[in-house]
Design an enzyme around this catalytic site. Structure first.
Site: not given
Ligand code: PBG
Length: 333
Positions: A196, A256
């Site tokens: 991520k 991601k």
């Molecule tokens: C929370 C989380 C996020 C997303 C999914 N879970 C945001 C972040 O890490 O700030 C983003 C999903 C998206 O942008 O579609 N931890």
């Protein structure tokens, strides 16, 4: 011309093209992310046209619609009331909180639908971080993990099928696996947000949940998530993360964002035999919607081509806000 090879021979008719097609999309590839909130209305999300914050009745209706279209997994995100947000985000493991109630209701009404959750503190934290922020402004790893484990167990107890740690703390997959097993949830899987990245593409999502990092108290709050989410400059590091998640017991690995990180999906596909998921995130969705609204792109063609690119890169599953419309378009074909 005297050519032996003419690749165009197999592109000549639609039947031939269909016969040699290497990858394809189906509704069961999609995981549909949904936002829930307290209250009795459905609230549109400005930067994500077509996406809403659902009340629980609306959620059930939307999930039923997704099921009829062939979608077999949803993931739930909570818009938590500001008054419940604290520095330690303890609301995340309230067994009567919004997410456990939503899971219970969903499992009652549609037991066959696979329910995935998000494990992280940000929707519950007044600081807007995925972990607990110390008085010096450091996002604490090991202290946070204890909370994540409690959150995961509460979600499993409510009926979740797949737990999705999105927090990027070190060692959380192993700790959550152990906590689930200790409580008798050895059948509940972990879909880990393995690679991520600290990405600007999450902007619309943070608007949807009001969860962006912010200074709510006197302590220094890091303005972004770069001390725990990955540096977009790094690719090899994603393999290290994947190896750790596998060792710690992850069932599915996720990359991601998806679209700017197709190379990472491809690399993980070479390195691991586990199923891989790609998250087509909120900013990627918003860009397509904005261009489509202006008539600058053919939305349907662009969405289906984008989703197919995740499969070609090596993903088995795709988290996408386009899930329902894409499933509809696939039925038309
Ligand atoms: C929370 C989380 C996020 C997303 C999914 N879970 C945001 C972040 O890490 O700030 C983003 C999903 C998206 O942008 O579609 N931890």
């Amino acid at each position: 011309m005297d050519l032996t090879y003419r690749p165009r021979r197999l592109r000549r008719t639609s039947s031939l093209r269909g016969m040699v097609q290497e990858h394809s999309l189906k509704a069961a590839d999609f995981i549909y992310p949904l936002f829930v909130h307290e209250g009795a209305n459905v609230e549109p999300i400005t930067a994500m046209p077509g996406a809403n914050r659902w009340d629980l009745d609306g959620l059930i209706a939307e999930v039923e619609r997704a099921w009829k279209l062939g979608i077999r997994c949803v993931v739930l995100f909570p818009k938590v009331d500001e008054s419940l947000k604290t520095e330690d985000a303890a609301e995340c493991f309230n067994p009567n909180g919004l997410i456990p109630r939503a899971i219970q209701r969903l499992k009652q009404e549609l037991p066959e639908m696979t329910v995935m959750t998000d494990v992280a503190l940000d929707p519950y934290s007044c600081d807007g971080h995925d972990g607990i922020v110390s008085s010096e402004g450091v996002v604490l790893n090991d202290e946070t993990i204890e909370y994540l484990c409690r959150q995961a167990v509460v979600q499993a107890n409510a009926g979740a099928d797949l737990i999705g740690p999105s927090d990027m703390m070190d060692g959380r997959v192993g700790a959550i696996r152990e906590a689930l097993d200790d409580e008798g949830f050895e059948h509940v899987g972990i879909i880990s947000y393995t690679a991520k990245y600290s990405s600007a593409y999450y902007g619309p999502f943070r608007e949807a949940l009001d969860s962006a990092p912010r200074a709510a108290s006197a302590k220094p709050i890091p303005k972004d998530k770069s001390t725990y989410q990955m540096d977009p400059a790094n690719a090899r590091e994603a393999i290290t993360e994947a190896q750790l998640d596998e060792q710690e017991g992850a069932d599915i690995l996720m990359v991601k964002p998806g679209l700017s990180y197709l190379d990472i999906i491809y690399r993980l596909r070479q390195e691991s035999e586990l199923p891989i998921a790609a998250y087509n995130v909120s900013g990627e969705y918003a860009m397509v919607k904005a261009a489509a609204e202006r008539g600058w792109i053919d939305e349907k063609a662009v969405v289906l081509e984008t989703l197919l690119s995740f499969k070609r890169a090596g993903a088995d599953l795709i988290l996408t806000y386009h899930a329902c419309e894409a499933a509809e378009w696939l039925q038309e074909r």
